[in-house]
Design an enzyme around this catalytic site. Structure first.
Site, PDB file in Angstrom:
ATOM      1  N   GLN A   1     -19.311  -5.606  -6.675  1.00 25.14           N
ATOM      2  CA  GLN A   1     -18.135  -6.278  -6.535  1.00 25.14           C
ATOM      3  C   GLN A   1     -18.540  -7.736  -5.874  1.00 25.14           C
ATOM      4  O   GLN A   1     -19.613  -8.062  -5.593  1.00 25.14           O
ATOM      5  CB  GLN A   1     -17.366  -5.621  -5.435  1.00 25.14           C
ATOM      6  N   HIS A   2     -17.409  -8.647  -5.936  1.00 26.25           N
ATOM      7  CA  HIS A   2     -17.620  -9.904  -5.273  1.00 26.25           C
ATOM      8  C   HIS A   2     -18.024 -10.964  -6.162  1.00 26.25           C
ATOM      9  O   HIS A   2     -17.799 -12.175  -5.895  1.00 26.25           O
ATOM     10  CB  HIS A   2     -18.282  -9.945  -3.823  1.00 26.25           C
TER      11      HIS A   2
ATOM     12  N   ASP B   1     -17.600  -0.994  -8.039  1.00 29.66           N
ATOM     13  CA  ASP B   1     -18.816   0.051  -8.003  1.00 29.66           C
ATOM     14  C   ASP B   1     -18.168   1.006  -6.900  1.00 29.66           C
ATOM     15  O   ASP B   1     -18.448   2.263  -7.116  1.00 29.66           O
ATOM     16  CB  ASP B   1     -20.076  -0.448  -7.356  1.00 29.66           C
TER      17      ASP B   1
END
Length: 463
Positions: free
Chosen positions: A71-72, A225
């Site tokens: 992520q991110h 995830d």
């Protein structure tokens, strides 16, 4: 047999699982490594994915695909779909000052929690976009679209080139800092705040059972995830997943959104329409790696040493902020050993202190969730770090209740595959795949270890 595939594009590698759409049984699999670092050319993700797909026997007979990914990460594209600069990953902490500035500009942590359920930290995409706007304004000017690793890889595997066709899902979008999982809507004003007035295009948010047709196969929306792992594990309300990988994650499946005004708990969405509030640490399995390196032993011997020491490591405490820390928000912190004396300066105590310190940091996360009303029915321990015998046996003593360790598997990839099967079926609920077998570990709680850790963790320098 109808086949579906799940792709896990993690920080360290890409894993592909090809499964029976009806039962979830793994038919074949493949993997390929990713380069090290906290920024990466997204082309490396695509190259690794295609290598892993080939190693898994290809997708010629696969009916549906979904991607789960870290992520991110910030992926910036120009109007032609070209990547403008290497993607900044979640663990790149150069955006820490940008995060602090954004929190202040909106009026503090409470304002962000109320707006999107997430308070910006260095890891969060909006903070990375502010860093880009301040440090690379020409790149920011040319950013026509911004997306996340799973968005970009899904788009590339579908054979797309038009940024208007980018898609995401609510689980991954909820970690950007400009999407509110509770309302299911982007906060483009916060995107503009991050980009200092610029408003690049963002991916369309698709539903968990929505299908996207491509030449190669049907594609699902994909997931972040943590949401993919929860779906792969078959996690339900009351389940807490403690994942020990490159990062440490404590996440709970809940029916209603959580907004933590202090910013410790990120109010993410899951992959089914519910919510996945979580606490994430930068330091997890690598703490064990570092301890093994210092002691010049392998992980099996590290476990043996740790288990030979008494609970509490005779007063030796390791605060495991070895790569800075995300929760608590101390990006410039370093690790520290407290209570070192001649009497406790043994390999066994150091080994146990490393395991206990890692688990105490995760116990902090669990405590944050319960403070917000999360009821813990069971704890599932997953990730590469869960292979440590010492960690499995010591975890219930630190976390205060028995833990279940599912059979080792690539649960992010399995969760993505399950979502692909869901999209293929178009049903209201995900397919009923058999949950993994688990082994239960029990130990008498030792609250004094966590209490001692709490006394010294805030002495660590580098806030």
């Amino acid at each position: 047999m109808t086949l579906v595939a799940g792709v896990d594009s993690s920080t360290q590698s890409c894993k592909v699982m090809v499964c029976d759409a009806e039962t979830g049984a793994v038919v074949r699999q493949g993997r390929a490594p990713h380069p090290d670092g906290t920024e990466i050319d997204p082309a490396a993700w695509e190259s690794a994915a295609r290598s892993a797909i080939a190693a898994a026997g290809g997708f010629d007979d696969v009916a549906a695909v979904a991607v789960g990914a870290q992520q991110h990460g910030m992926v910036c594209l120009d109007e032609t779909g070209r990547v403008i600069r290497p993607a900044l990953l979640w663990n790149d902490v150069r955006s820490a000052d940008a995060a602090r500035a954004l929190v202040d500009e909106l009026g503090g942590s409470r304002a962000w929690a109320q707006a999107v359920g997430v308070v910006p930290l260095a890891a969060v995409t909006v903070a990375k976009l502010r860093w880009l706007a301040d440090h690379e304004p020409r790149h920011a000017d040319h950013t026509a679209a911004v997306c996340l690793p799973h968005d970009w890889l899904t788009w590339r595997l579908r054979g797309e080139g038009d940024v208007a066709t980018l898609t995401t899902d609510r689980s991954d979008a909820s970690g950007t800092g400009y999407f509110d999982a509770a309302t299911g809507a982007y906060r483009l004003d916060l995107l503009e705040l991050g980009m200092r007035g610029r408003r690049p295009q963002v991916p369309k948010v698709t539903g968990p059972s929505e299908k996207i047709t491509a030449d190669m196969a049907t594609f699902g929306a994909g997931l972040g995830d943590n949401a993919a792992a929860a779906l792969g594990l078959g996690a339900a309300e009351g389940d807490v997943i403690v994942s020990i990988g490159t990062s440490g994650v404590v996440a709970a499946v809940v029916a209603d959104p959580i907004r933590d005004e202090a910013g410790y708990v990120a109010g993410f969405a899951d992959g089914t329409g519910r919510y996945l509030p979580l606490v994430c640490t930068l330091n997890a399995a690598r703490v064990l790696d570092a301890a093994a390196t210092m002691l010049r032993v392998d992980h099996e011997e590290l476990s043996r040493l740790a288990l030979s020491a008494a609970p509490g490591s005779q007063g030796l405490v390791l605060v495991p902020y070895l790569e800075g820390e995300r929760t608590p928000n101390r990006p410039n912190a370093s690790g520290a050993l407290h209570g070192l004396r001649i009497a406790n300066a043994t390999p066994a105590n150091l080994a146990r202190a490393a395991v206990e310190g890692l688990l105490c940091a995760l116990a902090d996360g669990l405590a944050q969730l319960t403070r917000h009303g999360v009821v813990v029915r069971r704890i599932m321990l997953v990730g590469g770090g869960a292979r440590s015998q010492a960690l499995r046996r010591i975890a219930p003593a630190i976390l205060g209740m028995p833990v279940l360790v599912p059979r080792p598997a690539e649960y992010v990839a399995l969760g993505a595959a399950r979502q692909a099967a869901w999209a293929l079926a178009g049903s209201p609920q995900p397919p009923r795949w058999q949950p993994p077998p688990t082994e239960q570990y029990c130990a008498d709680p030792v609250p004094a270890v966590w209490e001692r850790y709490a006394q010294v963790r805030d002495l660590t320098e580098g806030t």
